[in-house]
Design a protein around this motif. Structure first.
Motif, short mmCIF file in Angstrom:
data_model
loop_
_atom_site.label_atom_id
_atom_site.label_comp_id
_atom_site.label_asym_id
_atom_site.label_seq_id
_atom_site.Cartn_x
_atom_site.Cartn_y
_atom_site.Cartn_z
N THR A 59 63.05 32.77 107.04
CA THR A 59 61.66 32.73 107.61
C THR A 59 60.82 33.36 106.80
O THR A 59 59.39 32.82 106.80
CB THR A 59 61.70 33.36 108.78
N LEU A 60 61.03 34.14 106.00
CA LEU A 60 59.93 35.05 105.16
C LEU A 60 59.60 34.32 104.06
O LEU A 60 58.47 34.33 103.67
CB LEU A 60 60.46 36.33 104.68
N THR A 61 60.19 33.54 103.57
CA THR A 61 60.08 32.43 102.29
C THR A 61 59.16 31.59 102.92
O THR A 61 58.43 31.16 102.38
CB THR A 61 61.41 31.71 102.07
N ASN A 62 59.29 30.91 104.35
CA ASN A 62 58.66 29.92 104.68
C ASN A 62 57.10 30.50 104.69
O ASN A 62 56.22 29.83 104.77
CB ASN A 62 59.31 29.54 106.18
N ILE A 63 57.03 31.66 105.39
CA ILE A 63 55.66 32.39 105.31
C ILE A 63 55.11 32.42 104.06
O ILE A 63 54.00 32.04 103.84
CB ILE A 63 55.80 33.63 106.09
N LEU A 64 55.47 32.99 103.15
CA LEU A 64 55.07 33.26 101.80
C LEU A 64 54.72 31.74 101.27
O LEU A 64 53.51 31.75 100.72
CB LEU A 64 56.30 33.63 100.85
N ASN A 65 55.46 30.57 101.56
CA ASN A 65 55.17 29.48 100.92
C ASN A 65 53.96 28.69 101.66
O ASN A 65 53.07 27.92 101.21
CB ASN A 65 56.46 28.53 101.10
N SER A 66 53.70 29.10 103.04
CA SER A 66 52.78 28.49 103.71
C SER A 66 51.20 29.11 103.56
O SER A 66 50.36 28.53 103.19
CB SER A 66 52.90 28.66 105.31
N GLY A 67 51.27 30.35 103.67
CA GLY A 67 49.78 31.34 103.21
C GLY A 67 49.31 31.58 104.62
O GLY A 67 48.36 32.38 104.75
N VAL A 68 49.33 30.82 105.67
CA VAL A 68 48.72 30.73 106.63
C VAL A 68 49.66 30.91 108.18
O VAL A 68 50.63 29.97 108.08
CB VAL A 68 47.75 29.47 107.04
N ILE A 69 49.22 31.49 108.95
CA ILE A 69 50.11 31.88 110.08
C ILE A 69 49.11 31.43 111.19
O ILE A 69 48.11 32.22 111.49
CB ILE A 69 50.66 32.99 110.60
N ALA A 70 49.33 30.27 111.85
CA ALA A 70 48.52 30.09 113.06
C ALA A 70 48.75 30.84 114.25
O ALA A 70 49.89 30.86 114.79
CB ALA A 70 48.41 28.37 113.30
#
Length: 268
Positions: free
Chosen positions: A46-57
């Motif tokens: 999950t952390l990796t996904n957040i770092l890859n996205s750059g944006v949390i809606a």
């Protein structure tokens, strides 16, 4: 961006699939070197996904049906990480439905203030939960399957949370305590601690926050525009999400293309 651009009724609009997430090349991939964290755990993914996205809606709505449609529009627009604020009616039912419809999307619950809501979020399919402060009862739980992002404001709170096991923290309320410059200042003593910038952030400042050290930013009204929500203009939300996702992806790619900055986006 004016909502006048988005006059097409949602009933006549066909959502396009979100663009694929491109992984960094093998030479630029980073790996978790912190011994106490398993690289194969769900929370690390999950952390990796957040770092890859750059944006949390960040979505809050007055009804479950509006929340569900707004979330679908944002995800279809390219948002890959989304949180629903716990005060949204039927939040856990909405989350459960979204988890079934979009199994590859990183879904979470925001403004979690107690362990009961944390447990309900996990049971509904949340991959992360977020608080505006440090909730000790949640920090003390085993979070191997559920990423907890506590809210912090001071250097002491940041270091304390990280020492207690937090893999990432939310700096809140960022616009009231210095904005981009505050993140840049915090990253000097804590380059190894991933930080999410939260509160009052606009889409056009996403790049500046990530360039200065934020692992990701939280966008609320910038995606889920209040007027669009009230008018059920999900096409507008789709368009705003598309722009936000693009800005986040571009900022992350730009940061990782610079060797001096790349390690700031890694998991330690």
């Amino acid at each position: 961006m004016s909502l006048a651009q988005f006059s097409t009724p949602s009933s006549s609009f066909t959502f396009l699939p979100p663009p694929p997430v491109t992984a960094p090349p093998p030479s630029l991939r980073c790996y978790n070197s912190r011994p106490s964290i398993s690289t194969t755990s769900r929370s690390s993914t999950t952390l990796t996904n957040i770092l890859n996205s750059g944006v949390i809606a960040c979505l809050r709505a007055q009804s479950a049906d509006v929340a569900l449609e707004a979330a679908r529009a944002a995800i279809s627009g390219g948002i890959s990480v989304l949180e629903i604020v716990v005060s949204t009616p039927g939040v856990f039912e909405v989350l459960h439905q979204l988890a079934q419809d979009f199994p590859n999307t990183t879904l979470g619950v925001g403004t979690v203030l107690n362990t009961k809501d944390a447990e309900n979020a996990k049971n509904a399919g949340a991959k992360f939960i977020m608080s505006p402060a440090i909730v000790k009862g949640i920090m003390d739980q085993d979070t191997d399957d559920l990423l907890y992002i506590p809210g912090v404001m001071t250097p002491t709170e940041i270091l304390s949370s990280y020492s207690d096991g937090a893999k990432i923290v939310k700096v809140y309320p960022i616009s009231a305590i210095g904005g981009v410059q505050y993140i840049a200042t915090l990253k000097k003593p804590f380059p190894h601690i991933p930080m999410v910038a939260s509160q009052g952030i606009t889409t056009d400042s996403v790049g500046a926050y990530i360039d200065k050290g934020a692992a990701a930013v939280i966008l609320s009204d910038a995606i889920f525009d209040k007027k669009a929500i009230s008018q059920r203009n999900f096409n507008a939300i789709y368009q705003l999400a598309q722009l936000a996702a693009f800005q986040g992806n571009e900022a992350v790619k730009r940061k990782r293309s610079t060797p001096a900055n790349f390690m700031e986006t890694c998991v330690f």
